[in-house]
Design an enzyme around this catalytic site. Sequence first.
Site, PDB file in Angstrom:
ATOM      1  N   LEU A 169       0.883  -1.158   0.000  1.00 61.25           N
ATOM      2  CA  LEU A 169       0.000   0.000   0.000  1.00 61.25           C
ATOM      3  C   LEU A 169       0.924   1.212   0.000  1.00 61.25           C
ATOM      4  CD1 LEU A 169      -2.769  -0.777   2.685  1.00 61.25           C
ATOM      5  CD2 LEU A 169      -3.036  -0.705   0.206  1.00 61.25           C
ATOM      6  N   ASP A 170       0.598   2.222  -0.790  1.00 63.73           N
ATOM      7  CA  ASP A 170       1.395   3.443  -0.791  1.00 63.73           C
ATOM      8  C   ASP A 170       1.429   4.034   0.605  1.00 63.73           C
ATOM      9  OD1 ASP A 170       1.591   3.254  -3.595  1.00 63.73           O
ATOM     10  OD2 ASP A 170      -0.279   4.360  -3.855  1.00 63.73           O
ATOM     11  N   ALA A 171       2.457   4.831   0.887  1.00 63.58           N
ATOM     12  CA  ALA A 171       2.572   5.481   2.194  1.00 63.58           C
ATOM     13  C   ALA A 171       1.355   6.357   2.487  1.00 63.58           C
ATOM     14  CB  ALA A 171       3.851   6.310   2.267  1.00 63.58           C
TER      15      ALA A 171
END
Length: 180
Positions: free
Chosen positions: A62-64
Amino acid sequence: AGAELRVDGELLDIGPVPLLVAYHKPLGVHSTLRDDRGRPDLSEVLPPAWRRRGLLHPVGRLDADTTGLLLFCADGALTQRLLHPRHGTPKEYEATVEGSPDRTALAEALARGVRTAEGVHVAEVLAVDGDRVTLVVREGKHRMVRRMLANAGFPVLELHRARFGAVSLGALEPGECRAV
């Protein structure tokens, strides 16, 4: 039944490592076990007894700037099955977008497919409530949900993954994990 194992007075937890763990990834955490730039990462999120053994690895990323459900798995074949596009494992996202999309128009556009730099991607819209869109994708390219919604005219302000396959986030608070 009441036995304990201690080394230098420290209780060792030698119970079984779960096959699958659900983790509620908070905003700002990078989906890597070790970040060479010192940013918050996944190296400390699991209980020490599970972390020590090094058996669990993240299932995808998951992206930051995306929150929500991230799975950890102790079985490489299961990880591959969950991630490989041919299996079409559903991933449910809740997005807050700029504007207020028309549910029918957005559902039709995403069902037909939206072109991004990575190709044409489809999604199933489950609900639209003002600026909140709930949708399901069956593959997981880099920033795909954000790109699809932006290219459909609704840039994403916040993104949250609520479900991965049959596993839902449920009542897990940000930073918490549980065996599945």
